[in-house]
Design an enzyme around this catalytic site. Structure first.
Site, PDB file in Angstrom:
ATOM      1  N   ASP A  14      68.195   3.641  96.533  1.00  0.00           N
ATOM      2  CA  ASP A  14      66.982   3.090  95.878  1.00  0.00           C
ATOM      3  C   ASP A  14      66.060   2.201  96.695  1.00  0.00           C
ATOM      4  OD1 ASP A  14      68.043   4.524  93.821  1.00  0.00           O
ATOM      5  OD2 ASP A  14      68.453   2.976  92.685  1.00  0.00           O
ATOM      6  N   ARG A  90      70.251  11.561  97.712  1.00  0.00           N
ATOM      7  CA  ARG A  90      68.810  11.452  97.565  1.00  0.00           C
ATOM      8  C   ARG A  90      68.358  10.033  97.695  1.00  0.00           C
ATOM      9  NH1 ARG A  90      68.439  11.667  90.832  1.00  0.00           N
ATOM     10  NH2 ARG A  90      70.691  10.539  90.539  1.00  0.00           N
ATOM     11  N   GLY A 224      67.340  -1.160  73.187  1.00  0.00           N
ATOM     12  CA  GLY A 224      66.299  -1.904  74.062  1.00  0.00           C
ATOM     13  C   GLY A 224      66.051  -3.316  73.446  1.00  0.00           C
ATOM     14  N   GLY A 227      67.805  -4.619  69.500  1.00  0.00           N
ATOM     15  CA  GLY A 227      69.053  -4.570  69.246  1.00  0.00           C
ATOM     16  C   GLY A 227      70.106  -3.438  69.431  1.00  0.00           C
ATOM     17  N   VAL A 250      65.447  -2.347  84.393  1.00  0.00           N
ATOM     18  CA  VAL A 250      66.254  -1.263  85.388  1.00  0.00           C
ATOM     19  C   VAL A 250      67.642  -1.731  85.377  1.00  0.00           C
ATOM     20  CG1 VAL A 250      66.469  -0.372  87.715  1.00  0.00           C
ATOM     21  CG2 VAL A 250      64.129  -0.806  86.846  1.00  0.00           C
ATOM     22  N   ASP A 254      73.176   0.639  81.916  1.00  0.00           N
ATOM     23  CA  ASP A 254      74.602   0.283  82.770  1.00  0.00           C
ATOM     24  C   ASP A 254      75.229  -0.895  82.521  1.00  0.00           C
ATOM     25  OD1 ASP A 254      73.720   2.967  83.659  1.00  0.00           O
ATOM     26  OD2 ASP A 254      72.839   2.099  85.477  1.00  0.00           O
ATOM     27  N   THR A 287      66.509 -10.381  85.342  1.00  0.00           N
ATOM     28  CA  THR A 287      66.303 -10.298  86.857  1.00  0.00           C
ATOM     29  C   THR A 287      65.251  -9.092  87.213  1.00  0.00           C
ATOM     30  OG1 THR A 287      68.119  -8.603  87.129  1.00  0.00           O
ATOM     31  CG2 THR A 287      68.782 -10.956  87.211  1.00  0.00           C
ATOM     32  N   GLY A 289      63.401  -6.210  89.449  1.00  0.00           N
ATOM     33  CA  GLY A 289      63.432  -4.875  90.091  1.00  0.00           C
ATOM     34  C   GLY A 289      65.032  -4.355  89.738  1.00  0.00           C
TER      35      GLY A 289
END
Ligand SMILES: Nc1ncnc2c1ncn2[C@@H]1O[C@H](COP(=O)(O)OP(=O)(O)OP(=O)(O)O)[C@@H](O)[C@H]1O
Ligand SMILES: [Mg+2]
Length: 311
Positions: A14, A90, A224, A227, A250, A254, A287, A289
């Site tokens: 990325d 990629r 998101g 909750g 972002v 995960d 945080t 980016g």
């Protein structure tokens, strides 16, 4: 505790740039560009490492970008296992426009895998030494939709617990087989069940049904900033999202998976592991980016959630 294994079938390099303004044709002068390793399982493994857990990230990569990806992972001290593939890994681009504070993301599909390549990954399921296996992210081209289902079947046959975070048909097929933990967001849940999940009651009911139908032992639905809901054999738990100063979402999903899986692997109660997932997701939102979470933020938010929910 045995290392938690994560699998990334389609990782990326990325690259993030900043420009003043997005304009066509004219050259946009940018910041030098920050390169980060990308891909669901890689992010989950990075988060577990940040939180002090043991992990091993298995990932498929190839070409010069595969070498670069490995260099980026080495620099972050990630314990890993690289499976070389023929195709080129990629590069995904992120462009932050300073004027509007908007983020543009360009994500190519990645290499196509041969039958031999993806079957080789399935065979790994017969030999990996772990109690918890996290499969996350999209499948590359050439891999059948029932790949995660086949993988889950082989892992479960060896008593390994499977955590799944993916979408679309591969998610549907894997849940026909059944997994230990699944983490959809609202869109993924709606696609999976072909029902609307806009109210709290509908969300709870759909999660409860997935557990009842043995499609997953535990369903963690994340919403998101609104909750998260956890359904399991013993009932339902809801947690609010901590109020945080949102920098970038972002990697939030995960991070939730990393925090919750580590909590479960460490033998915490289900409620605590769930709260650790929510705290870790929120810490990553703090945080900018592609950066993930800081351990101190996770600890602080986890303590706040525990005391509010009396865990
Ligand atoms: N705006 C926010 N405020 C506080 N916490 C958040 C926010 N957005 C995300 N989180 C945290 O991150 C977790 C996961 O976020 P989300 O539900 O957006 O996952 P997702 O849709 O799977 O994301 P991804 O795009 O990374 O796959 C949430 O449960 C919450 O803990
Ligand atoms: Mg997600």
């Amino acid at each position: 505790m045995k290392p938690i294994i994560t699998l990334t079938m389609n990782p990326s390099v990325d690259v993030a740039w900043e420009v003043d303004e997005m304009v066509p044709v004219r050259k946009m002068r940018s910041s030098p560009g920050q390169s980060d390793p990308g891909g669901g399982g890689i992010n989950v493994a990075r988060v577990i490492t940040i939180l002090g857990g043991e992990t091993r990230a298995i990932y498929l990569a190839g070409g010069a970008q595969g070498d670069f990806l490995d260099e980026l992972l080495e620099a972050r001290g990630l314990n890993r296992q690289w499976i070389r593939v023929k195709g080129r890994t990629r590069v995904a681009a992120m462009i932050f426009e300073r004027e509007t504070c908007q983020e543009y993301r360009v994500v190519p599909p990645g290499p196509e895998l041969s039958r031999g390549e993806w079957e080789g990954v399935l065979d790994l399921a017969d030999t990996v030494d772990c109690d918890w296996f996290v499969a996350t992210g999209s499948l590359p081209r050439g891999v059948p939709n029932d790949f995660y289902a086949q993988l889950a079947a082989r892992l479960k046959a060896r008593g390994i617990k499977v955590v799944l975070d993916t979408s679309g048909r591969p998610l549907y097929e894997a849940l026909q087989e059944g997994v230990t933990v699944v983490k959809p967001n609202q869109r993924e849940l709606e696609q999976l069940t072909c029902k609307k999940a806009t109210t709290g009651a509908a969300q709870a009911e759909l999660c409860r049904q997935l557990v009842e139908e043995s499609r997953a032992e535990i369903v963690a639905l994340t919403l998101g900033g609104d909750g998260a809901v956890l359904a399991h054999g013993g009932g339902l738990i809801r947690l609010p999202s901590p109020k945080v100063d949102v920098k970038s979402a972002v990697g939030a999903g995960d991070s939730f998976v990393g925090g919750m899986t580590l909590g479960l692997a460490e033998g915490r109660t289900l409620e605590e592991a769930f709260a650790l997932g929510v705290a870790t997701g929120a810490a990553t939102v703090l945080t900018a980016g592609t950066q993930l979470c800081h351990r101190e933020d996770v600890a602080r938010l986890f303590a706040e959630l525990r005391s509010a929910a009396r865990l």
